[in-house]
Design an enzyme around this catalytic site. Structure first.
Site, PDB file in Angstrom:
ATOM      1  N   ARG A 104      46.971  40.821  45.471  1.00  0.00           N
ATOM      2  CA  ARG A 104      45.597  40.612  45.014  1.00  0.00           C
ATOM      3  C   ARG A 104      45.535  39.331  44.215  1.00  0.00           C
ATOM      4  O   ARG A 104      46.282  39.163  43.258  1.00  0.00           O
ATOM      5  CB  ARG A 104      45.142  41.754  44.094  1.00  0.00           C
ATOM      6  CG  ARG A 104      44.919  43.036  44.761  1.00  0.00           C
ATOM      7  CD  ARG A 104      44.037  43.961  43.943  1.00  0.00           C
ATOM      8  NE  ARG A 104      44.335  44.072  42.529  1.00  0.00           N
ATOM      9  CZ  ARG A 104      43.661  44.822  41.690  1.00  0.00           C
ATOM     10  NH1 ARG A 104      42.628  45.523  42.117  1.00  0.00           N
ATOM     11  NH2 ARG A 104      43.978  44.900  40.423  1.00  0.00           N
ATOM     12  N   ASP A 200      50.422  48.763  36.557  1.00  0.00           N
ATOM     13  CA  ASP A 200      50.752  47.961  37.744  1.00  0.00           C
ATOM     14  C   ASP A 200      51.919  48.620  38.467  1.00  0.00           C
ATOM     15  O   ASP A 200      53.053  48.607  37.985  1.00  0.00           O
ATOM     16  CB  ASP A 200      51.113  46.526  37.315  1.00  0.00           C
ATOM     17  CG  ASP A 200      51.278  45.623  38.523  1.00  0.00           C
ATOM     18  OD1 ASP A 200      52.080  45.975  39.422  1.00  0.00           O
ATOM     19  OD2 ASP A 200      50.613  44.582  38.596  1.00  0.00           O
ATOM     20  N   ASP A 203      55.022  46.335  39.361  1.00  0.00           N
ATOM     21  CA  ASP A 203      55.805  45.974  38.174  1.00  0.00           C
ATOM     22  C   ASP A 203      56.595  47.169  37.643  1.00  0.00           C
ATOM     23  O   ASP A 203      57.753  47.038  37.245  1.00  0.00           O
ATOM     24  CB  ASP A 203      54.887  45.422  37.072  1.00  0.00           C
ATOM     25  CG  ASP A 203      54.461  43.983  37.351  1.00  0.00           C
ATOM     26  OD1 ASP A 203      55.080  43.341  38.226  1.00  0.00           O
ATOM     27  OD2 ASP A 203      53.513  43.511  36.698  1.00  0.00           O
TER      28      ASP A 203
HETATM   29  C1  PRP Z   1      48.587  46.446  44.018  1.00  0.00           C
HETATM   30  C2  PRP Z   1      48.789  47.763  44.720  1.00  0.00           C
HETATM   31  C3  PRP Z   1      47.892  47.618  45.925  1.00  0.00           C
HETATM   32  C4  PRP Z   1      46.750  46.818  45.375  1.00  0.00           C
HETATM   33  C5  PRP Z   1      45.596  47.751  45.120  1.00  0.00           C
HETATM   34  O1  PRP Z   1      49.322  45.442  44.607  1.00  0.00           O
HETATM   35  O2  PRP Z   1      50.127  48.028  45.056  1.00  0.00           O
HETATM   36  O3  PRP Z   1      48.494  46.949  47.016  1.00  0.00           O
HETATM   37  O4  PRP Z   1      47.182  46.240  44.131  1.00  0.00           O
HETATM   38  O5  PRP Z   1      44.477  47.052  44.698  1.00  0.00           O
HETATM   39  P1  PRP Z   1      43.161  46.902  45.580  1.00  0.00           P
HETATM   40  O6  PRP Z   1      42.849  48.265  46.109  1.00  0.00           O
HETATM   41  O7  PRP Z   1      42.164  46.405  44.592  1.00  0.00           O
HETATM   42  O8  PRP Z   1      43.424  45.915  46.656  1.00  0.00           O
HETATM   43  P2  PRP Z   1      49.449  43.967  43.985  1.00  0.00           P
HETATM   44  O9  PRP Z   1      48.390  43.087  44.545  1.00  0.00           O
HETATM   45  O10 PRP Z   1      49.522  44.063  42.491  1.00  0.00           O
HETATM   46  O11 PRP Z   1      50.803  43.448  44.597  1.00  0.00           O
HETATM   47  P3  PRP Z   1      52.296  43.971  44.388  1.00  0.00           P
HETATM   48  O12 PRP Z   1      52.421  45.300  45.094  1.00  0.00           O
HETATM   49  O13 PRP Z   1      53.091  42.903  45.048  1.00  0.00           O
HETATM   50  O14 PRP Z   1      52.560  44.093  42.920  1.00  0.00           O
HETATM   51  N1  URA Z   2      47.116  47.676  41.413  1.00  0.00           N
HETATM   52  C1  URA Z   2      47.934  48.360  40.570  1.00  0.00           C
HETATM   53  O1  URA Z   2      49.173  48.261  40.676  1.00  0.00           O
HETATM   54  N2  URA Z   2      47.370  49.148  39.653  1.00  0.00           N
HETATM   55  C2  URA Z   2      46.039  49.284  39.527  1.00  0.00           C
HETATM   56  O2  URA Z   2      45.586  50.046  38.662  1.00  0.00           O
HETATM   57  C3  URA Z   2      45.208  48.564  40.404  1.00  0.00           C
HETATM   58  C4  URA Z   2      45.778  47.773  41.346  1.00  0.00           C
END
Ligand code: PRP
Ligand code: URA
Length: 209
Positions: A104, A200, A203
């Site tokens: 995102r 997150d 993370d």
């Molecule tokens: C997080 C999570 C989803 C997304 C959800 O990923 O794992 O993929 O956000 O948010 P949305 O419904 O608003 O799209 P992130 O973009 O943080 O990436 P990551 O898994 O690499 O940390």
């Molecule tokens: N992605 C995450 O990892 N946590 C949230 O709460 C929303 C998006």
């Protein structure tokens, strides 16, 4: 319209409480996500087709049921979806695993695709797209767009925690994709985080910040 199933099994709810707790460290968080993914996989596979076979028990010949051998695929949305894959594979070990990489944009909250690798026989498989979080829904909608564009047809979406906004967006974009969640939370905050959520997911799984 896509259906939404909330898996409120006591074991799932108990483990989810510890997943949410900010005092839970990376190792335990990872183990709990893995366990909940297995429990959710048990529920999500309820409609797997069976066929009849004949076997000899030590006592008599009998008809009995086995899985009809439907080909399955699991698609984690990178990164955080990876944390759910092994837990699902414990129950569906023959499934193939594809990957869709999205992150995102922190300003716009729009998903940006950076990687796609799917099984070659995508048209023949039933897919479970997995990600712990369904927040705005942008990532799930985009991942499923990407899978459908490459021939994916029979798709379910599974996550731990969903916001009402994400459920609505996914239902509107993909009315054919049923949604399986462990908890439907209250709302999104101003930064697009699910409230109360779990923070997150990527993370917390990988120990990054
Ligand atoms: C997080 C999570 C989803 C997304 C959800 O990923 O794992 O993929 O956000 O948010 P949305 O419904 O608003 O799209 P992130 O973009 O943080 O990436 P990551 O898994 O690499 O940390
Ligand atoms: N992605 C995450 O990892 N946590 C949230 O709460 C929303 C998006």
């Amino acid at each position: 319209m896509a259906k939404v199933y909330v898996f409120d099994h006591p074991l799932i709810q108990h483990k989810l409480t510890y997943i949410r707790d900010k005092a839970t460290g990376t190792k335990e968080f990872r183990e709990l996500v893995d366990e909940v993914a297995t429990l959710m996989a048990f529920e999500i596979t309820r409609d797997m087709p069976l066929e009849e076979t004949e076997i000899d028990t030590p006592v008599s010949r009998t008809k009995s049921k086995i899985l009809a051998g439907k080909k399955m695929g699991i698609i984690p949305i990178l990164r955080a979806g990876i944390g759910m894959v092994d837990g699902i594979l414990k129950l569906i070990p023959a499934a193939k695993v594809g990957h869709i990489g999205l992150y995102r944009d922190p300003e716009t909250l729009k998903p940006i695709e950076y990687y796609v690798k799917l099984p070659s026989d995508v048209e023949e498989r039933d897919f479970i797209v997995v990600d712990p979080m369904l927040a705005t829904g942008g990532s799930a909608v985009e991942a499923i767009n990407s899978l459908k564009k490459r021939g994916g047809k029979h798709i379910k979406f599974m996550c731990l925690v969903a916001a009402p906004e994400g459920v609505k967006a996914l239902q509107e974009a993909h009315p054919d994709v049923d949604i399986y969640i462990a908890a439907l939370d209250e709302k999104l905050n101003d930064h697009g985080y699910i409230v109360p959520g779990l923070g997150d997911a990527g993370d917390r799984l990988f120990g990054t910040k």
